[in-house]
Design a protein around this motif. Structure first.
Motif, PDB file in Angstrom:
ATOM      1  N   ARG A 103      31.457  59.735  26.104  1.00  0.00           N
ATOM      2  CA  ARG A 103      32.137  58.451  25.618  1.00  0.00           C
ATOM      3  C   ARG A 103      33.488  57.968  26.294  1.00  0.00           C
ATOM      4  N   ALA A 104      34.390  58.937  26.400  1.00  0.00           N
ATOM      5  CA  ALA A 104      35.743  58.576  26.960  1.00  0.00           C
ATOM      6  C   ALA A 104      35.350  58.433  28.608  1.00  0.00           C
ATOM      7  N   LEU A 105      34.615  58.996  29.336  1.00  0.00           N
ATOM      8  CA  LEU A 105      34.656  58.763  30.800  1.00  0.00           C
ATOM      9  C   LEU A 105      33.752  57.404  30.918  1.00  0.00           C
ATOM     10  N   THR A 106      32.851  57.038  29.927  1.00  0.00           N
ATOM     11  CA  THR A 106      32.055  55.873  30.076  1.00  0.00           C
ATOM     12  C   THR A 106      33.008  54.657  29.849  1.00  0.00           C
ATOM     13  N   GLU A 107      33.805  54.845  28.803  1.00  0.00           N
ATOM     14  CA  GLU A 107      34.815  53.716  28.605  1.00  0.00           C
ATOM     15  C   GLU A 107      35.870  53.498  29.676  1.00  0.00           C
ATOM     16  N   ALA A 108      36.272  54.707  30.102  1.00  0.00           N
ATOM     17  CA  ALA A 108      37.214  54.721  31.338  1.00  0.00           C
ATOM     18  C   ALA A 108      36.643  53.883  32.430  1.00  0.00           C
ATOM     19  N   LEU A 109      35.317  54.203  32.805  1.00  0.00           N
ATOM     20  CA  LEU A 109      34.739  53.333  33.897  1.00  0.00           C
ATOM     21  C   LEU A 109      34.508  52.086  33.652  1.00  0.00           C
ATOM     22  N   VAL A 110      34.210  51.557  32.498  1.00  0.00           N
ATOM     23  CA  VAL A 110      34.099  50.216  31.989  1.00  0.00           C
ATOM     24  C   VAL A 110      35.246  49.630  32.302  1.00  0.00           C
ATOM     25  N   LYS A 111      36.458  50.016  31.767  1.00  0.00           N
ATOM     26  CA  LYS A 111      37.885  49.342  31.773  1.00  0.00           C
ATOM     27  C   LYS A 111      38.180  49.272  33.393  1.00  0.00           C
ATOM     28  N   THR A 112      37.902  50.291  34.167  1.00  0.00           N
ATOM     29  CA  THR A 112      38.137  50.473  35.624  1.00  0.00           C
ATOM     30  C   THR A 112      37.349  49.362  36.314  1.00  0.00           C
ATOM     31  N   GLN A 113      36.124  49.282  35.884  1.00  0.00           N
ATOM     32  CA  GLN A 113      35.334  48.332  36.875  1.00  0.00           C
ATOM     33  C   GLN A 113      35.758  46.624  36.076  1.00  0.00           C
ATOM     34  N   THR A 114      36.315  46.561  35.063  1.00  0.00           N
ATOM     35  CA  THR A 114      36.835  45.764  34.602  1.00  0.00           C
ATOM     36  C   THR A 114      38.056  44.903  35.486  1.00  0.00           C
ATOM     37  N   ARG A 115      38.943  45.851  35.502  1.00  0.00           N
ATOM     38  CA  ARG A 115      40.067  45.681  36.292  1.00  0.00           C
ATOM     39  C   ARG A 115      39.918  45.488  37.854  1.00  0.00           C
ATOM     40  N   ILE A 116      38.942  46.024  38.383  1.00  0.00           N
ATOM     41  CA  ILE A 116      38.565  45.650  39.546  1.00  0.00           C
ATOM     42  C   ILE A 116      38.091  44.010  39.748  1.00  0.00           C
ATOM     43  N   ARG A 117      37.236  43.901  38.923  1.00  0.00           N
ATOM     44  CA  ARG A 117      36.612  42.422  38.823  1.00  0.00           C
ATOM     45  C   ARG A 117      37.805  41.631  38.861  1.00  0.00           C
ATOM     46  N   GLY A 118      38.677  41.850  37.886  1.00  0.00           N
ATOM     47  CA  GLY A 118      39.948  41.031  37.613  1.00  0.00           C
ATOM     48  C   GLY A 118      40.566  40.921  38.990  1.00  0.00           C
ATOM     49  N   ALA A 119      41.063  41.993  39.564  1.00  0.00           N
ATOM     50  CA  ALA A 119      41.785  41.943  40.984  1.00  0.00           C
ATOM     51  C   ALA A 119      41.019  41.076  41.970  1.00  0.00           C
ATOM     52  N   GLU A 120      39.701  41.426  41.950  1.00  0.00           N
ATOM     53  CA  GLU A 120      38.922  40.553  42.976  1.00  0.00           C
ATOM     54  C   GLU A 120      38.919  39.126  42.574  1.00  0.00           C
ATOM     55  N   ARG A 121      38.966  38.825  41.390  1.00  0.00           N
ATOM     56  CA  ARG A 121      39.014  37.135  40.983  1.00  0.00           C
ATOM     57  C   ARG A 121      40.374  36.596  41.478  1.00  0.00           C
ATOM     58  N   MET A 122      41.334  37.626  41.244  1.00  0.00           N
ATOM     59  CA  MET A 122      42.717  36.984  41.763  1.00  0.00           C
ATOM     60  C   MET A 122      42.945  37.003  43.344  1.00  0.00           C
ATOM     61  N   ILE A 123      41.976  37.999  43.936  1.00  0.00           N
ATOM     62  CA  ILE A 123      41.932  38.144  45.577  1.00  0.00           C
ATOM     63  C   ILE A 123      41.298  36.817  45.821  1.00  0.00           C
ATOM     64  N   ALA A 124      40.263  36.433  45.378  1.00  0.00           N
ATOM     65  CA  ALA A 124      39.333  35.007  45.863  1.00  0.00           C
ATOM     66  C   ALA A 124      40.385  33.803  45.638  1.00  0.00           C
ATOM     67  N   ASP A 125      40.983  33.895  44.371  1.00  0.00           N
ATOM     68  CA  ASP A 125      41.670  32.614  43.878  1.00  0.00           C
ATOM     69  C   ASP A 125      42.793  32.345  45.088  1.00  0.00           C
ATOM     70  N   ALA A 126      43.599  33.467  45.470  1.00  0.00           N
ATOM     71  CA  ALA A 126      44.779  33.537  46.547  1.00  0.00           C
ATOM     72  C   ALA A 126      44.107  33.158  47.540  1.00  0.00           C
ATOM     73  N   PHE A 127      43.075  33.800  47.947  1.00  0.00           N
ATOM     74  CA  PHE A 127      42.434  33.550  49.216  1.00  0.00           C
ATOM     75  C   PHE A 127      42.092  31.957  49.509  1.00  0.00           C
ATOM     76  N   THR A 128      41.453  31.484  48.511  1.00  0.00           N
ATOM     77  CA  THR A 128      41.061  29.924  48.502  1.00  0.00           C
ATOM     78  C   THR A 128      42.258  29.138  48.443  1.00  0.00           C
ATOM     79  N   LYS A 129      43.424  29.450  47.635  1.00  0.00           N
ATOM     80  CA  LYS A 129      44.467  28.657  47.686  1.00  0.00           C
ATOM     81  C   LYS A 129      45.353  28.788  49.205  1.00  0.00           C
ATOM     82  N   ILE A 130      45.282  29.853  49.567  1.00  0.00           N
ATOM     83  CA  ILE A 130      46.473  30.181  50.719  1.00  0.00           C
ATOM     84  C   ILE A 130      45.650  30.228  52.140  1.00  0.00           C
ATOM     85  N   PHE A 131      44.731  31.054  52.158  1.00  0.00           N
ATOM     86  CA  PHE A 131      44.080  31.433  53.547  1.00  0.00           C
ATOM     87  C   PHE A 131      42.997  30.361  53.989  1.00  0.00           C
ATOM     88  N   THR A 132      42.517  29.800  53.407  1.00  0.00           N
ATOM     89  CA  THR A 132      41.592  28.716  53.728  1.00  0.00           C
ATOM     90  C   THR A 132      42.312  27.650  54.251  1.00  0.00           C
TER      91      THR A 132
END
Length: 186
Positions: A103-132
């Motif tokens: 249970r603890a490992l699965t919860e940690a895995l879900v939280k980490t994956q959610t944080r990765i998706r959040g960071a990737e959304r921020m990357i995509a947002d900054a990329f679109t605003k600046i790089f493009t």
């Protein structure tokens, strides 16, 4: 529970975990994107579009560094996710897996994956605003800096950047009028 039950506790734990992970995903997604990040990326994007070359170059470099920092965060979280997944797989393969540990490992895995998706959304947002907007700048050094950075991001976080969404910028820049930009792409 020490894992010596008939398996009913594990099924209940899995159902409970699914309910919690849905709530955690919603909370983490909302908290990972911050008003501070939005304000900073908006300001950098605004200044990177300035007519003043000095301001534009400085803001573009700041924006590229912002994305680089987010890529480092996503990479670190991905390594954590991979470790948690290996631990979860190892615990699951045991003859008598510890339900609390699963249970603890699965919860940690879900939280980490959610944080990765959040960071990737921020990357995509900054990329679109600046790089493009800056990869086609009139200044060849800005275009070359954009190509150099996207290459670093692709090597650092290939699962995210090695897609047609990002590869097209390299393709377009291969026909740049400046030889330095073309060399940087290669």
């Amino acid at each position: 529970n020490d894992g010596d039950g008939d398996g009913g506790d594990e099924d209940d734990a899995k159902k409970d975990l699914k309910r919690k992970s849905a709530k955690t995903t919603t909370k983490s997604s909302q908290s990972f994107s911050s008003p501070l990040f939005d304000s900073v990326s908006d300001a950098v994007a605004l200044f990177s579009g300035s007519r003043s070359r000095t301001v534009r170059v400085a803001a573009t470099k700041a924006g590229l560094q912002l994305v680089t920092s987010l890529v480092k965060i996503a990479k670190a979280k991905a390594e954590t996710r991979d470790t948690k997944q290996r631990q979860l797989d190892s615990e699951s393969k045991k003859k008598r897996p510890n339900a609390a540990m699963l249970r603890a490992l699965t919860e940690a895995l879900v939280k980490t994956q959610t944080r990765i998706r959040g960071a990737e959304r921020m990357i995509a947002d900054a990329f679109t605003k600046i790089f493009t907007h800056r990869f086609r700048d009139v200044d060849a050094s800005v275009r070359a800096a954009c190509m150099e950075n996207i290459g670093k991001w692709m090597r650092s976080h290939p699962l995210f950047f090695l897609s047609d969404v990002y590869l097209k910028y390299l393709g377009w820049s291969l026909s740049d009028k400046d030889a330095k930009v073309r060399r940087t792409v290669l």
